[in-house]
Design a protein around this motif. Structure first.
Motif, PDB file in Angstrom:
ATOM      1  N   SER A 189       0.861  -1.178   0.000  1.00  0.00           N
ATOM      2  CA  SER A 189       0.000   0.000   0.000  1.00  0.00           C
ATOM      3  C   SER A 189       0.888   1.216   0.000  1.00  0.00           C
ATOM      4  N   GLN A 198      -6.279   4.392 -10.033  1.00  0.00           N
ATOM      5  CA  GLN A 198      -5.898   3.141  -9.374  1.00  0.00           C
ATOM      6  C   GLN A 198      -5.267   2.172 -10.376  1.00  0.00           C
ATOM      7  N   ASN A 228      -2.508  -1.593  -2.975  1.00  0.00           N
ATOM      8  CA  ASN A 228      -3.471  -0.609  -2.458  1.00  0.00           C
ATOM      9  C   ASN A 228      -4.888  -1.186  -2.344  1.00  0.00           C
ATOM     10  N   THR A 230      -7.256  -0.988  -0.273  1.00  0.00           N
ATOM     11  CA  THR A 230      -8.405  -0.170   0.148  1.00  0.00           C
ATOM     12  C   THR A 230      -8.994   0.586  -1.039  1.00  0.00           C
ATOM     13  N   PHE A 233      -5.590   5.835  -1.141  1.00  0.00           N
ATOM     14  CA  PHE A 233      -4.657   6.099  -0.044  1.00  0.00           C
ATOM     15  C   PHE A 233      -4.017   7.467  -0.309  1.00  0.00           C
TER      16      PHE A 233
ATOM     17  N   GLN B 121      -3.169  -4.028   7.385  1.00  0.00           N
ATOM     18  CA  GLN B 121      -2.413  -5.245   7.097  1.00  0.00           C
ATOM     19  C   GLN B 121      -1.734  -5.669   8.391  1.00  0.00           C
TER      20      GLN B 121
END
Ligand SMILES: C[S@@+](CC[C@H](N)C(=O)[O-])C[C@H]1O[C@@H](n2cnc3c(N)ncnc32)[C@H](O)[C@@H]1O
Ligand SMILES: C[S@@+](CC[C@H](N)C(=O)[O-])C[C@H]1O[C@@H](n2cnc3c(N)ncnc32)[C@H](O)[C@@H]1O
Lengths: 406, 406
Positions: A189, A198, A228, A230, A233, B121
């Motif tokens: 991430s 993305q 990544n 989620t 970020f 994580q």
């Protein structure tokens, strides 16, 4: 070698909030150690939206502009504007530092320096394994490389939309002989600017970070990549997550492959055994493995506050020892003086080397000559040159090998 | 059972600065969880001379007087006057709490609750050993009992000159079968009022704490006792040492006998896998050992942020397994759902049980019915009753045993 058939470790970049805190704490330590070899330093840091708090116990004759220092560490990492959420130049800097307790100092200070008492009680571990050339476990080794590469790609301008905060995680598969043979999962991430999509992010991170770092032969058709996960970020650093010194102690050491005594490193001068004895533990374990006396070695030491001699020294070779554990302990006792003063002297720890250790791991890094520069109270530049990461030297391996009769 | 022939663990009392911070963080979590089951809480605390800082990320519909709460935790522990160095009633309370990042929240929240993504994580371990009836390693078990007894002797008035801050450390010897057979060293440091002499302190501590707690048959002629080895410990608590949440993670878990993933517990709601998955790991490992499937069991799980399924689940029985590790993993997969939502549901974690865990260890304590009381915004007393330490239940042992064909 591992007792596990799969094992996961993680790392974080220098822009992770806990690592910002560690780097500030160690920058304070370095600045004081450069000016005063007798400084007693225990510096904790908390970073959160718009603020950095430094607190702890410091006794020293040196004077340092700590506010300036804190700001410099933050901006050097890359937090330089409210656009990225945090700005070293304008954040509040709160100082709650007091002096070392005189009750503690009287227990630590002794007439003869070699009798110097441990600065605290506690237990520490050292570890080494022959599974990589750095004598580090593979999962933490590659987890560090991923976030190091993220920082490189950010700072070099290769991926200009990268921002400082990042985390990595690598799951290794071990074969029946306990050898690392494949990577089953990767998590990465990274903070980013809002402009990048993305898809573009994923593609670039896979190509220029993941595949750049991880050897193709360790990846396979079913390796899972979570880039990544989620989905966004942009908010990162101390805005997304409060950072504290000493909250990445597994990232700092062996990624969970070895045991841990719980003590943090950053901000602590070498009279604190949490730090110096963990470094000594690595030095012992690495020399034992480098000598071929074991394929894996974990050592535990413990101390009582105010007492120089360790209260216990114990060793574990996970069945890989070429000599008995008793013999190993004997060799350790003969070749390594584990009293705090002796550790500091043998490893030459009283130099401003600590900010260098505060990101990407305290272990598994080649010792190198480093020159620290600072400005004295007369405005003159001063320099200090020393070996950084001295606990990674394998200068005792030959002797150990000979004494073991191998 | 141990791979080490000697092993040392430590503990600290509820008055230790890092533990004050943990208790404040968990008191905040409890207060919010009681009022809002959907609260997202990450609360960090820093305590130092004259000040308590709370910081972190909280998203909730509840309102709580946090200043009041912080003061109450500190005074309940016993820091009630500048005489002891720290006073919950008059210290500064600084609040730097923000909201959970919307970028993180969008990764964690899902339409179907069971798909809830991990809040971060990370890697977590669970552990159990048959070496004590609590399925905990002996060194940490006795280290906790020593500081618990210190607090009891202080609060009951038995030793009125005791003050809140204390640390313990116990070195065990293990025999050739890996069974704990003797205690080689004990360290106990306790804060005290200036009136008591070191001789009186030593005598009383030995008789009413050390010998009260440690079984005589484990002590021997050469057991070393270090009682207040600095010679003075009047200055204590946050004056002597800055305290931070999450800085006693080895005390909180297995005293170093097991591996650790690095994540802290206190201040984190169960959507954070650092906490809930470590609790689930203990639950799994304890049930495996209670079922007789192994004498020692360590489990590692790992997660990607925003993803429900663990990225890895691995097991290590140190050669003590009655069935293969592959079979054990299969049994774990069949009997334990390790997705964050499932963990929270099965263990019933959304209750204000966390301050109870924030001193003397999160593991090895009997589950019990607890009633939490609070005052709602209309001034009415509300109560909530639940099982505390639910991860210590062995309710899966029989099923595991049957399914393993033992
Ligand atoms: C997820 S945060 C910890 C949880 C946080 N305290 C909370 O209350 O939600 C831990 C780390 O994850 C990373 N992180 C922050 N925002 C993220 C995002 N949107 N996606 C992925 N990782 C993120 C940062 O490195 C951060 O320090
Ligand atoms: C020794 S302090 C850590 C070092 C400290 N930060 C410093 O700079 O000196 C760690 C813990 O030891 C305990 N402690 C404090 N003063 C002590 C004393 N005079 N003798 C023994 N233990 C003490 C307290 O529990 C404290 O939190």
């Amino acid at each position: 070698m591992s007792e596990y058939s799969i094992f996961t470790s993680e790392s974080v970049s220098e822009g992770h909030p806990d690592k910002i805190a560690d780097q500030i704490s160690d920058a304070v330590l370095d600045a004081l150690l450069a000016r005063d070899k007798n400084a007693r330093v225990a510096c904790e840091t908390l970073v959160k939206t718009g603020i950095a708090v430094i607190a702890g116990e410091i006794s020293t004759s040196a004077w340092v502009d700590l506010e300036d220092l804190v700001r410099k560490v933050i901006t050097d990492i890359g937090y330089t504007s409210s656009d990225v959420g945090y700005d070293g130049e304008t954040c509040g800097v709160l100082n709650v530092i007091g002096k070392q307790s005189v009750d503690i100092a009287q227990g630590v200070d002794r007439v003869k320096p070699e009798d110097q008492g441990a600065g605290d009680q506690g237990l520490m571990f050292g570890y080494a394994t022959d599974e990589t050339p750095t004598f580090m476990p593979s999962p933490i080794y590659y987890a560090h490389r991923l976030v190091e590469r993220q920082a490189e790609a950010r700072k070099s301008g290769l991926l200009p939309w990268l921002r400082p905060d990042a985390k990595s995680q690598v799951t290794f598969r071990y074969d029946e002989d306990g050898k690392p043979c494949a990577i089953d999962a990767v998590v990465l991430s990274t903070q980013h600017s809002p402009e990048v999509s993305q898809e573009d992010l994923r593609e670039a991170v896979m190509e220029l970070i993941v595949h750049h770092v991880l050897p193709a032969e360790l990846l396979h058709a079913n390796t899972k990549f979570h880039i990544n996960p989620t989905g966004k970020f942009v908010i990162g650093g101390p805005v997304g997550d409060c950072g504290l010194t000493g909250r990445k102690i597994i990232v700092d050491t062996y990624g969970g492959s070895a045991r841990h005594g719980g003590g943090a490193f950053s901000g602590k001068d070498p009279s604190k055994v949490d730090r110096s004895a963990a470094y000594a533990g690595r030095y012992v374990a690495k020399n034992i493995v480098a000598a071929g006396l074991a394929k894996r070695c974990e050592i535990q030491v413990s101390y009582a506050i105010g007492v120089a001699e360790p209260t216990s020294v114990a060793i574990n070779t996970f069945g890989t020892g070429k000599v008995s554990d008793e013999k190993l302990i004997e060799l350790v006792r003969e070749n390594f003086d584990l009293r705090p003063y002796a550790i500091s002297k043998v490893l030459d720890l009283l130099h401003p080397m600590y900010q260098l250790t505060a990101a990407y791991g305290h272990f598994g890094r080649e010792p190198f000559e480093h020159t620290y520069k600072w400005i004295d109270s007369n405005g003159h530049e001063q320099t200090e040159t020393f070996t950084a990461f001295p606990w990674e030297k394998t200068d005792k391996a030959e002797t150990l090998r000979a004494q073991a009769g191998l």
